[in-house]
Design a protein around this motif. Structure first.
Motif, short mmCIF file in Angstrom:
data_model
loop_
_atom_site.label_atom_id
_atom_site.label_comp_id
_atom_site.label_asym_id
_atom_site.label_seq_id
_atom_site.Cartn_x
_atom_site.Cartn_y
_atom_site.Cartn_z
N MET A 1 5.85 3.24 8.68
CA MET A 1 5.88 2.30 7.58
C MET A 1 6.02 0.77 8.00
SD MET A 1 8.33 3.88 4.48
CE MET A 1 8.09 5.46 3.81
N THR A 2 5.62 0.01 7.34
CA THR A 2 5.84 -1.54 7.49
C THR A 2 7.43 -1.73 7.13
OG1 THR A 2 4.92 -2.25 5.69
CG2 THR A 2 3.23 -1.97 7.41
N ALA A 3 7.72 -3.09 7.21
CA ALA A 3 9.12 -3.50 6.63
C ALA A 3 8.93 -3.57 5.18
CB ALA A 3 9.40 -5.02 7.38
N THR A 4 7.88 -4.06 4.63
CA THR A 4 7.83 -4.02 3.21
C THR A 4 7.57 -2.83 2.42
OG1 THR A 4 6.36 -6.42 3.50
CG2 THR A 4 6.24 -4.95 1.60
N GLN A 5 6.95 -2.02 3.21
CA GLN A 5 6.90 -0.45 2.71
C GLN A 5 8.35 0.16 2.74
OE1 GLN A 5 3.89 0.98 5.11
NE2 GLN A 5 2.24 0.88 3.62
N LYS A 6 9.04 -0.01 3.84
CA LYS A 6 10.51 0.66 3.71
C LYS A 6 11.23 -0.16 2.40
CE LYS A 6 10.49 1.02 8.89
NZ LYS A 6 11.20 0.73 9.98
N ALA B 1 0.90 -1.14 0.00
CA ALA B 1 0.13 0.11 0.03
C ALA B 1 0.88 1.35 -0.04
CB ALA B 1 -0.86 0.10 1.18
N ALA B 2 0.24 2.32 -0.41
CA ALA B 2 1.05 3.86 -0.69
C ALA B 2 1.63 3.91 0.86
CB ALA B 2 0.20 4.62 -0.90
N PRO B 3 2.90 4.33 1.13
CA PRO B 3 3.35 4.51 2.29
C PRO B 3 2.67 5.59 3.01
CG PRO B 3 5.07 5.63 0.42
CD PRO B 3 3.79 4.56 -0.09
N PRO B 4 2.81 5.75 4.39
CA PRO B 4 2.12 6.74 5.13
C PRO B 4 3.10 8.19 5.00
CG PRO B 4 3.19 5.25 6.51
CD PRO B 4 3.04 4.60 5.27
N LEU B 5 2.31 9.11 5.03
CA LEU B 5 2.84 10.37 4.74
C LEU B 5 2.68 11.37 5.99
CD1 LEU B 5 2.18 11.27 1.18
CD2 LEU B 5 4.20 10.01 1.99
N LYS B 6 3.58 12.32 6.39
CA LYS B 6 3.52 13.34 7.15
C LYS B 6 2.67 14.45 6.71
CE LYS B 6 8.12 12.39 9.33
NZ LYS B 6 9.60 12.85 9.63
N PRO B 7 2.27 15.33 7.44
CA PRO B 7 1.65 16.59 7.12
C PRO B 7 2.24 17.51 6.01
CG PRO B 7 1.36 16.38 9.52
CD PRO B 7 2.21 15.28 9.19
N ASP B 8 3.64 17.48 6.11
CA ASP B 8 4.24 18.20 4.85
C ASP B 8 4.36 17.36 3.59
OD1 ASP B 8 6.15 16.25 5.58
OD2 ASP B 8 7.54 17.77 6.34
N GLY B 9 4.12 15.93 3.54
CA GLY B 9 3.97 15.32 2.31
C GLY B 9 5.26 14.45 2.12
N SER B 10 6.06 14.43 3.34
CA SER B 10 7.19 13.54 3.16
C SER B 10 6.89 12.48 3.95
CB SER B 10 8.66 14.32 4.10
OG SER B 10 7.99 14.35 5.31
N PRO B 11 7.53 11.10 3.67
CA PRO B 11 7.50 9.76 4.03
C PRO B 11 7.43 9.85 5.80
CG PRO B 11 9.49 9.86 2.84
CD PRO B 11 8.85 11.27 2.74
#
Length: 391
Positions: free
Chosen positions: A365-370, A350-360
């Motif tokens: 993140m899960t291990a797979t997302q990293k 799934a799309a990686p989670p983002l911070k409010p400023d749009g950075s990852p």
């Protein structure tokens, strides 16, 4: 303070909460492969010289991203004792303290096909000082950390002298103020006595071997093949004060190394030693940077031309768990099968989670997302580099 000492202290004081991860470059292959040890230059295709091999050690130590540089006693004499390479570095020099017969990998040789037998080329004094009979102050000139390796084959005729040799080494090391970490390989020639559950076999071996060893003689941490999430979690749960680590195994794809590192850490491993995976990559300093970034959940932008196509580099390959480069023929029955380790094709996360400023947001993140995010960054960097070179 060396980064290794700080991380060991942090992990021991807070086994379940410390996030420290020990990363090592294992450049001790000259204790195994002979002339082929330095590997081939990716640009020329020619085998490197021993001088080239040591130049790579110097560069990685100066980069300062690994915690340990593992070497042969002869390489350590040049870099640690004569050049004083580690004096102003956070990297800890370490030496292979023994070289069992299953890592005698000579061209045309057959030793690796026979059950492992204990053997030590260098003495502790030679590792510490470069001499057999040093003065007391000279013992502080070299390395004070060694890798001791054991290969058990479920055969008492071979395993008894192996265990006895390790006992003698531990006693001598404690007397001489020499620290060590313990490497436990899969059986290399167990014949009809091969364990059906190799992960549990190694865990039981470690627990039994160290049960009679007080803290003053115990290894700083362990180095062992990664036999899946279940086996690693089982060992971590048994003794939280053990510091388990994994070996990188044979040369494979970049994906292999990234996935192995993430899976091991998520399972409770706190150390990883990569040798051939570093030594055979296109650019060792870049590869180490990404290993460090994955271990510490940080990613950096670098431009390196790959020797493999991205599609090929995303393919999982078989990682050898024996030093000779052969894969184990032992039937493995994990206590609890790992769905991640069993897959050869990993679906898009799934799309990686983002911070409010749009950075990852790496913390979420899960291990797979990293791993997927790291691969996408590398692909983007390589694409830009290739386009730039074409223009």
């Amino acid at each position: 303070m060396k980064s290794l000492d700080q991380k060991i202290s942090n992990i021991r004081s807070n086994p379940s909460g410390a996030k420290d991860f020990i990363l090592a470059d294992a450049k001790d292959a000259d204790m195994a492969f002979g002339l082929a040890s330095p590997g081939k230059d990716p640009l020329t295709g020619k085998t490197r010289s021993l001088a080239d091999y040591r130049d790579q050690m110097r560069e990685i130590v100066r980069q300062g991203l690994v915690d340990i540089m593992l070497m042969s006693a002869s390489s350590s004499e040049h870099l640690t004792i004569r050049e004083r390479l580690f004096d102003d570095s956070k990297v800890t020099p370490a030496v292979r303290a023994n070289d069992t017969t299953d890592i005698h990998l000579l061209t045309g040789g057959t030793y690796a096909a026979e059950p492992s037998r204990p053997f030590r080329t260098a003495t502790i004094e030679q590792i510490q000082s470069g001499k057999i009979n040093p003065e007391p102050h000279e013992c502080r000139l070299g390395a004070d950390l060694g890798l001791y390796s054991m290969t058990i084959n479920n055969n008492i005729a071979f395993d008894y002298p192996t265990l006895e040799a390790y006992r003698q080494f531990r006693i001598e090391a404690e007397q001489k103020g020499f620290r060590h970490f313990l490497e436990v390989f899969d059986p290399n020639a167990c014949g009809h006595a091969c364990p059906t559950n190799i992960g549990r076999f190694l865990n039981d071996l470690i627990a039994r071997t160290l049960a009679g060893v007080p803290s003053s003689g115990r290894p700083l941490f362990l180095k062992m093949p990664f036999h899946g999430r279940a086996a690693m979690e089982e060992l971590v749960a048994y003794d939280p004060y053990l510091i388990p680590g994994i070996l990188g195994g044979s040369a494979g794809t970049t994906y292999d190394a990234f996935r192995l590192l993430e899976e091991a850490r998520e399972s409770g491993a706190r150390a990883a030693l990569f040798g051939r995976k570093i030594n055979t990559c296109e650019h060792q300093l870049t590869f180490v940077k990404y290993l460090r970034a994955i271990a510490d959940a940080q990613l950096e932008k670098l431009k390196i031309k790959p020797t493999r196509a991205l599609k090929e580099d995303l393919t999982a390959t078989s990682t050898a768990s024996a030093y000779s480069g052969s894969t184990s023929t032992i039937k493995q029955v994990p206590a609890k099968p790992s769905p991640v380790a069993a897959r050869t094709v990993i679906p898009a996360p799934a799309a990686p989670p983002l911070k409010p400023d749009g950075s990852p947001d790496f913390k979420k993140m899960t291990a797979t997302q990293k791993v997927a995010y790291s691969r996408s960054r590398i692909a983007a960097d390589l694409s830009k580099s290739n386009n730039h070179s074409k223009s």
